[in-house]
Design an enzyme around this catalytic site. Structure first.
Site, PDB file in Angstrom:
ATOM      1  CD  GLU A 142      -2.424  -1.053   2.917  1.00  0.00           C
ATOM      2  OE1 GLU A 142      -3.340  -2.214   2.691  1.00  0.00           O
ATOM      3  OE2 GLU A 142      -2.575  -0.429   3.201  1.00  0.00           O
ATOM      4  CB  CYS A 160       1.959   7.933   3.357  1.00  0.00           C
ATOM      5  SG  CYS A 160       1.754   6.698   4.729  1.00  0.00           S
ATOM      6  CB  CYS A 167       4.778  -4.775   9.760  1.00  0.00           C
ATOM      7  SG  CYS A 167       5.369  -3.843  11.464  1.00  0.00           S
ATOM      8  CB  CYS A 171       3.070  -1.540  17.194  1.00  0.00           C
ATOM      9  SG  CYS A 171       4.767  -1.485  17.294  1.00  0.00           S
ATOM     10  CB  CYS A 174       0.769  -0.981  13.975  1.00  0.00           C
ATOM     11  SG  CYS A 174       0.442  -0.838  12.782  1.00  0.00           S
ATOM     12  CB  CYS A 388      -1.321   7.434   9.995  1.00  0.00           C
ATOM     13  SG  CYS A 388      -1.108   8.585   9.091  1.00  0.00           S
TER      14      CYS A 388
END
Length: 418
Positions: A142, A160, A167, A171, A174, A388
């Site tokens: 993305e 961005c 990932c 977290c 997230c 975000c």
């Protein structure tokens, strides 16, 4: 981010969109058949080796050497550079300025430009555009374009971009981490995201933030190579580039040694070690004191202030007491810092809640009263699932549906955000 439009642009990201595709003829490729396409491995693979036959990401001298190796004069390398980075031509056969013999030689030698197709685009009401780019191995990444028009009518366009497919750090707030991890991106797969945004907007990208999918410091080699290319070849100033990290031991020092004039953004999210470990599991291996020491050294080495990202989670880390403790922490480690407050964007499957506006304002007021420079991020593209903290690729855990009529068809009734 409200303080300045620059800080607003420097911290915008993206999110999922994969639900509403209405293909006419559909091929379903299961995740198992995509050579580990969407695996959710918890440990990152080593940085992918640069494909020796990809032109994108190469410097002008390197492209000149390619031309010489194929029996051409060096100026053909300059033409290659112009075609790739200025005209943004995607296929070698479309290099019409080059002799047919040279084009054929490039292809026969196995060279390719290294541009990937756009799998899907979604546009939010505020103009934010989220892209899904389909890589050569069918994995999806993305990237988000965030346009902001200033008082004079000039547009600044932030890209961005992602550094990994998924990932591994997971977290707790997230969405990207919840989707698992596949692999690191190669340098050309990072650079092409910026070119794709420019193609969609028909406008130069002015700012780049490594705040998309993945942890840039776990793919530092490719990130630095892409940074060089974006600066030298795509012609984006170093000061317009931000590299974000949640904190990986020894990597901030390594980044500082390169003396880049780019901003380091540290995802802090808590004013003390105990609370941070509950929000950022990887914090257990990188104590807060060590992180702050490395950030101070980064500032001293580069003279570039560090931006501390702080996601506000209602009743978790958003109290006035937390703000006071954060101010004390930052003052303890000296000058050269800025706090970017990010009200949490709710995601599916999360128990965290977005704080009330009053809580956000109170938190910011405490920091300002203690002489801490602070901004509050303005969420962009929320109606497009691209904000975000919502960088979740839903294709990672479900079959990849390919519309054989058009990979770039627009979905209907899809939300996007960044």
């Amino acid at each position: 981010m409200i303080a300045t439009s620059m800080s607003l642009l420097q911290h915008v990201c993206s999110v999922p969109i994969a639900r509403a595709m209405r293909p006419r003829s559909v091929t379903v490729i299961s995740s198992r058949s995509l050579s580990a396409t969407t695996s959710s491995s918890s440990t990152p693979s080593r940085a992918s080796q640069v494909d020796p036959h990809v032109l994108l990401g190469m410097s002008e001298p390197e492209l000149q050497q390619v031309a010489i190796d194929l029996g051409q004069q060096s100026y053909r390398g300059k033409q290659l550079h112009h075609l790739i980075y200025q005209r943004k031509v995607k296929e070698i056969q479309d290099f019409s300025q080059l002799p047919l013999v040279f084009r054929n030689d490039l292809q026969e030698a196995g060279w390719k430009v290294g541009r990937s197709p756009i799998f899907q685009t979604v546009t939010a009401a505020d103009g934010t555009v989220k892209l899904l780019i389909r890589l050569e191995d069918n994995r999806l990444i993305e990237t988000v374009g965030i346009p902001v028009e200033d008082e004079k009518g000039s547009m600044r366009l932030t890209a961005c971009i992602s550094s990994q497919v998924g990932c591994p750090l997971r977290c707790s707030f997230c969405a990207t981490g919840k989707g698992g991890f596949s692999r690191n991106l190669q340098r050309h797969e990072i650079v092409e995201q910026v070119l794709a945004i420019e193609e969609i907007f028909k406008h130069r990208v002015t700012n780049v933030v490594f705040m998309g999918m993945g942890e840039p410091m776990l793919n530092l080699k490719s990130v630095l190579e892409a940074h060089r290319c974006l600066n030298k070849d795509v012609q984006i100033g170093q000061r317009m580039i931000t590299i974000s990290t949640v904190g990986v031991p020894n990597t901030i020092k390594k980044l500082a040694s390169h003396k880049l004039q780019s901003t380091l953004a540290l995802s802090l999210h808590a004013p003390n070690q105990k609370l941070r470990e509950t929000i950022v599991p990887s914090a257990k291996s990188y104590p807060l004191e060590a992180i702050m020491k490395d950030c101070k050294e980064y500032f001293l080495e580069t003279s570039r202030r560090v931006s501390f990202e702080y996601t506000l989670l209602a009743e978790v880390n958003d109290r006035v007491e937390h703000a006071k403790e954060l101010a004390e922490l930052l003052h303890q480690w000296g000058r050269g810092h800025h706090v970017n407050l990010i009200p949490f964007n709710p995601i599916q499957g999360s128990d965290y809640k977005r704080p009330y506006k009053k809580a956000v304002q109170a938190f910011a007021a405490v920091l300002e009263s203690r002489k801490i420079t602070v901004s509050v991020r303005q969420t962009r593209g929320l109606d497009a699932s691209a904000a975000c903290g919502q960088l979740r690729n839903e294709f990672q855990k479900s079959p990849l549906v390919i519309n054989s009529d058009s990979l770039e068809s627009q979905p209907e009734n899809v939300a996007v955000a960044c």
